[in-house]
Design a protein around this motif. Structure first.
Motif, mmCIF file in Angstrom:
data_model
loop_
_atom_site.group_PDB
_atom_site.id
_atom_site.type_symbol
_atom_site.label_atom_id
_atom_site.label_comp_id
_atom_site.label_asym_id
_atom_site.label_seq_id
_atom_site.Cartn_x
_atom_site.Cartn_y
_atom_site.Cartn_z
ATOM 1 N N VAL A 62 0.841 -1.208 0.000
ATOM 2 C CA VAL A 62 0.000 0.000 0.000
ATOM 3 C C VAL A 62 0.866 1.244 0.000
ATOM 4 C CG1 VAL A 62 -1.705 1.288 1.340
ATOM 5 C CG2 VAL A 62 -1.936 -1.184 1.080
ATOM 6 N N LEU A 63 1.978 1.216 0.720
ATOM 7 C CA LEU A 63 2.884 2.365 0.729
ATOM 8 C C LEU A 63 3.455 2.619 -0.661
ATOM 9 C CD1 LEU A 63 4.818 1.658 4.049
ATOM 10 C CD2 LEU A 63 2.956 3.272 3.681
ATOM 11 N N ARG A 64 3.536 1.569 -1.465
ATOM 12 C CA ARG A 64 4.043 1.724 -2.837
ATOM 13 C C ARG A 64 2.930 2.061 -3.820
ATOM 14 N NH1 ARG A 64 6.561 -3.230 -1.377
ATOM 15 N NH2 ARG A 64 5.128 -4.333 -2.774
ATOM 16 N N GLY A 65 1.690 2.135 -3.334
ATOM 17 C CA GLY A 65 0.577 2.449 -4.207
ATOM 18 C C GLY A 65 -0.099 1.239 -4.799
ATOM 19 N N SER A 73 -2.415 -5.183 -1.683
ATOM 20 C CA SER A 73 -1.701 -6.304 -1.083
ATOM 21 C C SER A 73 -2.537 -7.571 -1.187
ATOM 22 C CB SER A 73 -1.372 -6.007 0.380
ATOM 23 O OG SER A 73 -0.758 -7.121 0.990
ATOM 24 N N ALA A 74 -1.925 -8.618 -1.706
ATOM 25 C CA ALA A 74 -2.624 -9.899 -1.796
ATOM 26 C C ALA A 74 -2.654 -10.611 -0.448
ATOM 27 C CB ALA A 74 -1.947 -10.789 -2.837
ATOM 28 N N HIS A 75 -1.666 -10.341 0.402
ATOM 29 C CA HIS A 75 -1.598 -10.991 1.721
ATOM 30 C C HIS A 75 -1.309 -9.931 2.778
ATOM 31 C CE1 HIS A 75 -1.464 -14.790 -0.457
ATOM 32 N NE2 HIS A 75 -0.486 -14.286 -1.190
ATOM 33 N N PRO A 76 -2.305 -9.102 3.120
ATOM 34 C CA PRO A 76 -2.043 -7.988 4.038
ATOM 35 C C PRO A 76 -1.582 -8.431 5.417
ATOM 36 C CG PRO A 76 -4.402 -8.256 3.657
ATOM 37 C CD PRO A 76 -3.705 -9.135 2.669
ATOM 38 N N ALA A 77 -2.067 -9.573 5.887
ATOM 39 C CA ALA A 77 -1.726 -10.004 7.243
ATOM 40 C C ALA A 77 -0.246 -10.348 7.380
ATOM 41 C CB ALA A 77 -2.581 -11.203 7.644
ATOM 42 N N GLY A 102 -13.752 -1.918 -0.964
ATOM 43 C CA GLY A 102 -13.549 -3.351 -0.938
ATOM 44 C C GLY A 102 -12.114 -3.789 -0.801
ATOM 45 N N VAL A 103 -11.188 -2.863 -0.588
ATOM 46 C CA VAL A 103 -9.766 -3.187 -0.477
ATOM 47 C C VAL A 103 -9.339 -3.024 0.979
ATOM 48 C CG1 VAL A 103 -7.424 -2.594 -1.227
ATOM 49 C CG2 VAL A 103 -9.340 -2.445 -2.835
ATOM 50 N N ILE A 148 -6.752 7.277 2.557
ATOM 51 C CA ILE A 148 -5.554 6.472 2.322
ATOM 52 C C ILE A 148 -5.626 5.792 0.965
ATOM 53 C CG2 ILE A 148 -4.371 4.366 3.088
ATOM 54 C CD1 ILE A 148 -4.928 5.217 5.954
ATOM 55 N N ASP A 149 -6.819 5.324 0.598
ATOM 56 C CA ASP A 149 -6.958 4.695 -0.716
ATOM 57 C C ASP A 149 -6.745 5.713 -1.832
ATOM 58 O OD1 ASP A 149 -7.549 2.304 -2.246
ATOM 59 O OD2 ASP A 149 -9.419 3.267 -2.812
#
Length: 900
Positions: free
Chosen positions: A394-397, A400-404, A485-486, A521-522
């Motif tokens: 997210v910091l790179r814009g 994330s497929a696996h945020p956890a 939804g993200v 943020i989005d």
């Protein structure tokens, strides 16, 4: 109805769980979390006894509000195996109703008698306990119960809340055999709970009406107004007749609400917008039934001879002591209970916080800054500490497929700098069962009113948990950052100084704040992605390295703006005759469109430069190109295209053999020229209109430069800005350049440090070129009469010069090329004819004549005697071409020095 697949699946999963086997699916998340808590608490699934309390109040406000609802439910389920239970906020059952009256006699006491405690910590996973733990509507079926005794039953349960405070005051639970299932039960239990909540509010209204009756009976307010010796008393509806508008009344009510929070007497001066002052006085009052409240009156006119003193609350019914007021008009503003006033003030403050958050969160398109703004809004009005974790993607814009597994701590903010949490910038690893992981898995907020009992968290991270608890942190709300939804991360709110634990209202407020921040943020993430793409596109279109050439020593810088990638570019283009072209330009606008337009212009400029066009001609061709592109894209504007606004450009050609620099500009800032002695001037060049306007013709200027002069080309982002004075900036640039003997690289560094703004509003392109001069002994030229017999003499003279230069191996190829070029000039050109040899990085052979007729390379037929000269030159030369001069043309050919 018999056992179904739904029963078999949970039953097997429960057996495996109790046997210590890991479960990766097949169990709903709330049930799995409850099982984990039960296991951590050391509960036994075979436990049959539950705690029993006989000290509960059978005539509590909750029981009185719920009794008619329970009776209606018993009537509705008459003849069915349904049972309805009402429990308090601690899980103790207060009332039970049965669809079959005989059912109460056949069930064991634990399922039929009020007083047993069904809290999860003692009863395991069940409807009442899980509704209190999840704080929402839940359903538990058969084997999903932790205790063995409940495997054949199912239930639907939902919390009952106090609508004023938002606190959970009880639970309504429907119990039934597992085979007796009805999808409508969930909606029914929810509606029934809402009815109980409304009846609780009606009780509040009845209490307030009783307070008002006591106040009226005590003689504080006379019907229609009466003089009781303490001034003229009027009703609330009559305040407007005394000159107080609706806005004034709202201000008084808001302040009165704050006074009601305290049971003590008080007097407060309230300044109204129109300048009129009003005194609000609060008086304690107690109804005949013992309800304690506060009455707030407004003194509209007159002066109080003795200000009322704050003192202990008057808990006796009857009139409060009269104040000595000289002829005021007094009006009733509010009557209420202190606790109700506290809830109203808290609700208003929550609304104020949300309104302020709308203005203060999302002021920039930066992910980390937006997350910090969320934390700063919440501390200290909602929480004492806030941590915000977002995936590195997210910091790179990106998404994330696996945020956890990719969480990065973006923000740690609190009332103290020495926060007991992992610091910002660190990778965060969450473990299963913790409140944070449950929040990520479910996508819903997780409330832990008492962190010391958050067993999943304490067991998984005992050292970290103990460090936090030792600092007095006692309550937690975890909220997912969800937008469109993200899943963008997780925000965690902690309390330490405020002894009150987080409640549902706090949880909802945190969710609202997080939702607003997540959207910002989005937006920042999407902007970062577009900015990164535009920057990558622009950098791919800019030169990746400087080409080999001997005319100038160059250095460059490119700084993108913070507001968006623009269309600035620069270029260094080697030309024939050892010359070099220097180019800087700026496309109007920002973003992908500007970067793409810049790439098209730079490519076109290189192609036009390869055609050996003069600077003014090159700018004319670029202008025509941009006008054509704008016209073509303008037809798409109706479909949403932005079109091309324009561009500026500066083009310079430097010849190291003559030290002549020819320049032209199209609306671009003029270059700076640094003389070898350190003097700085800004040559006056004809400005010319920007590209894309199809305006006036462009003009060139020629300057003869001293060897070692430095030419500084730049875009307007270096010197211009909304808050910058152009003359002051140019003076600063001049001082930064006024040094002798400095290399182009050092010059670039000095200019950026001294002149470039800390936060560029526009792109900055800087190109610094220090000139060199080709020594005279490396240039040889001969004038040639228009006589074919002179060709041999030219060959001989060229051979001698090549021998002097130590290029005997190149002599044969040079002789052949010169023979063909000179013969063509004598045969097809006009005088004057001149031959020039230049020794630079390559051997350059030039033949000029006064004709503007362009030679053409063609393939001669086998029967033709001519037409092979240029073909032979093309085969022998490293490169060849034609350039036009004011007096004719030059045909040139380059031969590599390492080629025999």
């Amino acid at each position: 109805m018999g056992a179904t697949g739904e029963q078999i699946g949970p039953a097997r999963s429960r057996e495996r769980f109790l046997g210590g086997e890991p479960l990766t699916g097949g169990v709903r998340s709330p049930i799995m979390n409850s099982w984990l808590r039960c296991q951590s608490l050391g509960l036994s699934p075979d436990q049959t006894e539950l705690p029993y309390r006989d000290d509960f109040d059978p005539d509590s406000r909750l029981v009185r509000a719920a009794a008619p609802v329970l009776d209606q439910l018993a009537s509705r389920f008459s003849g069915s195996p349904m049972n309805v239970a009402l429990a308090d906020a601690g899980g103790t059952v207060l009332e039970r109703r049965f669809g079959e009256p005989d059912l109460a006699r056949t069930l064991p006491p634990i399922q039929s008698v009020p007083g047993f405690v069904f809290a999860e910590r003692v009863a395991g996973t069940n409807g009442i306990g899980l509704a209190l733990a999840e704080r929402r509507l839940v359903q538990v079926y058969g084997a999903e119960h932790f205790a063995q005794r409940s495997q054949s039953s199912a239930c639907s349960a939902t919390p009952i809340r106090d609508q004023l405070s938002g606190d959970i005051v009880g639970v309504l639970c429907f119990g039934y055999p597992h085979s007796y299932q009805d999808p409508a039960l969930a909606a029914l239990v929810r509606r029934a709970a809402e009815t109980v909540e409304r009846r609780l509010m009606e009780q509040r209204s009845a209490r307030e009406r009783a307070l008002l009756r006591t106040y009226l009976d005590a003689g504080h307010l006379a019907h229609g107004g009466a003089d009781t010796g303490n001034g003229h008393l009027i009703a609330l509806a009559e305040l407007g007749d005394s000159g107080l508008g609706r806005g004034d009344q709202l201000i008084l009510k808001e302040k009165a609400t704050e006074l009601i929070c305290s049971t003590q007497r008080a007097a407060v001066e309230v300044a109204l917008p129109h300048g009129r002052g009003v005194t609000l006085m609060s008086r304690p009052v107690t109804s005949r039934s013992g309800v304690e409240g506060v009455v707030v009156e407004a003194v509209l006119t007159g002066e109080a001879s003795e200000a009322p003193r704050a003192g202990p609350a008057n808990h006796t019914a009857g009139p409060a002591p009269a104040d000595h007021v000289t002829g005021p008009t007094r009006g009733l503003v509010l009557v209420g209970e202190p606790e109700v006033g506290k809830y109203a003030v808290a609700a208003r403050r929550r609304l104020e916080l949300l309104a302020e958050a709308s203005a203060r969160i999302g002021t920039t398109l930066d992910v980390t800054r937006t997350a910090r703004e969320l934390a700063e809004m919440a501390v200290p009005r909602l929480a004492d500490y806030v941590t915000i974790d977002v995936p590195e993607a997210v910091l790179r814009g990106e998404e994330s497929a696996h945020p956890a597994t990719e969480l990065h701590r973006a923000v740690v903010h609190g009332v103290r700098d020495d926060c007991p949490f992992y610091p910002a910038g660190r990778r965060v690893e969450l473990r299963a069962g913790t409140p944070h992981m449950r929040c990520l898995d479910s996508g819903q907020e997780v409330l832990e009113p008492d962190l010391s009992t958050a067993v999943g968290w304490i067991d998984q991270e005992p050292e970290h948990a103990r460090r936090i608890l030792d600092r007095g942190v006692h309550s937690l709300v975890c909220v997912p950052l969800l937008a469109r939804g993200v899943l963008l991360g997780i925000a965690s709110f902690y309390r330490s100084r405020d002894p009150a634990p987080f409640g549902d209202d706090d949880s909802r407020l945190a969710r609202e704040l997080a939702a607003r921040a997540a959207l910002c943020i989005d937006n920042a993430r999407r902007y970062t992605r577009e900015h990164t793409l535009a920057l990558a596109l622009q950098r791919s279109l800019l030169p990746h390295g400087m080409p080999e050439q001997g005319a100038v020593e160059v250095a460059h810088r490119y700084l993108p703006s913070e507001s968006g990638v623009g269309g600035d570019w620069f270029d260094v283009i080697p030309l024939s005759g050892a010359r070099v072209a220097l180019l800087v330009g700026d496309v109007v606008g920002h973003g992908l469109h500007a970067a793409a337009t810049m790439g098209r212009l730079r490519t076109a400029a290189r192609n036009f430069a390869e055609l050996e066009l003069a600077p003014d001609e090159l700018l004319t061709h670029l202008d025509n190109l941009l006008v054509r592109l704008d016209r073509e894209e303008g037809g798409e504007n109706d479909a949403g295209s932005t079109g091309i606004v324009g561009a500026t450009c500066l083009y310079a050609v430097y010849d190291p053999t003559s030290r002549l620099c020819t320049m032209a500009r199209a609306g671009h800032p003029p270059p700076a020229l640094v003389h070898p002695d350190g003097g700085v001037v800004f040559p006056e060049l004809p400005a010319g209109p920007p590209l894309g306007l199809g305006g006036l013709p462009f003009e060139t200027a020629e300057i003869r430069l001293t060897e070692g002069s430095t030419l500084v080309l730049y875009t307007d982002g270096l010197i211009e800005g909304r808050h910058r004075d152009l003359d002051v900036t140019l003076d600063r640039l001049s001082r930064a350049l006024a040094h002798r003997g400095r290399s182009p690289e050092d010059t670039c560094r000095a200019v950026i440090d001294a002149v470039a703004p800390d936060h560029p509003e526009d792109d900055i392109a800087l190109l610094v070129a220090r000139t060199r001069t080709l020594p005279a002994d490396r240039v040889a030229s001969w004038d040639v009469p228009a006589d074919p017999a002179e060709v041999s003499g030219v060959r001989a003279a060229a051979t001698r010069r090549l021998t002097d230069w130590g290029l005997e191996e190149q002599a044969f190829a040079a002789e052949l090329m010169l023979s063909e070029l000179v013969t063509n000039a004598v045969r097809y050109g006009t005088e004057p004819i001149q031959v020039r040899l230049i020794l630079d990085r390559t051997l350059i052979c030039e033949v000029s004549d006064g004709s503007s007729t362009a030679p053409h390379l063609r393939r001669a037929a086998s029967t033709e005697e001519g037409g092979r000269g240029l073909f032979l030159v093309a085969q022998l030369a490293h490169a060849w071409g034609t350039r036009y001069t004011p007096h004719g043309k030059v045909i040139w050919a380059e031969c590599a020095l390492d080629a025999a």
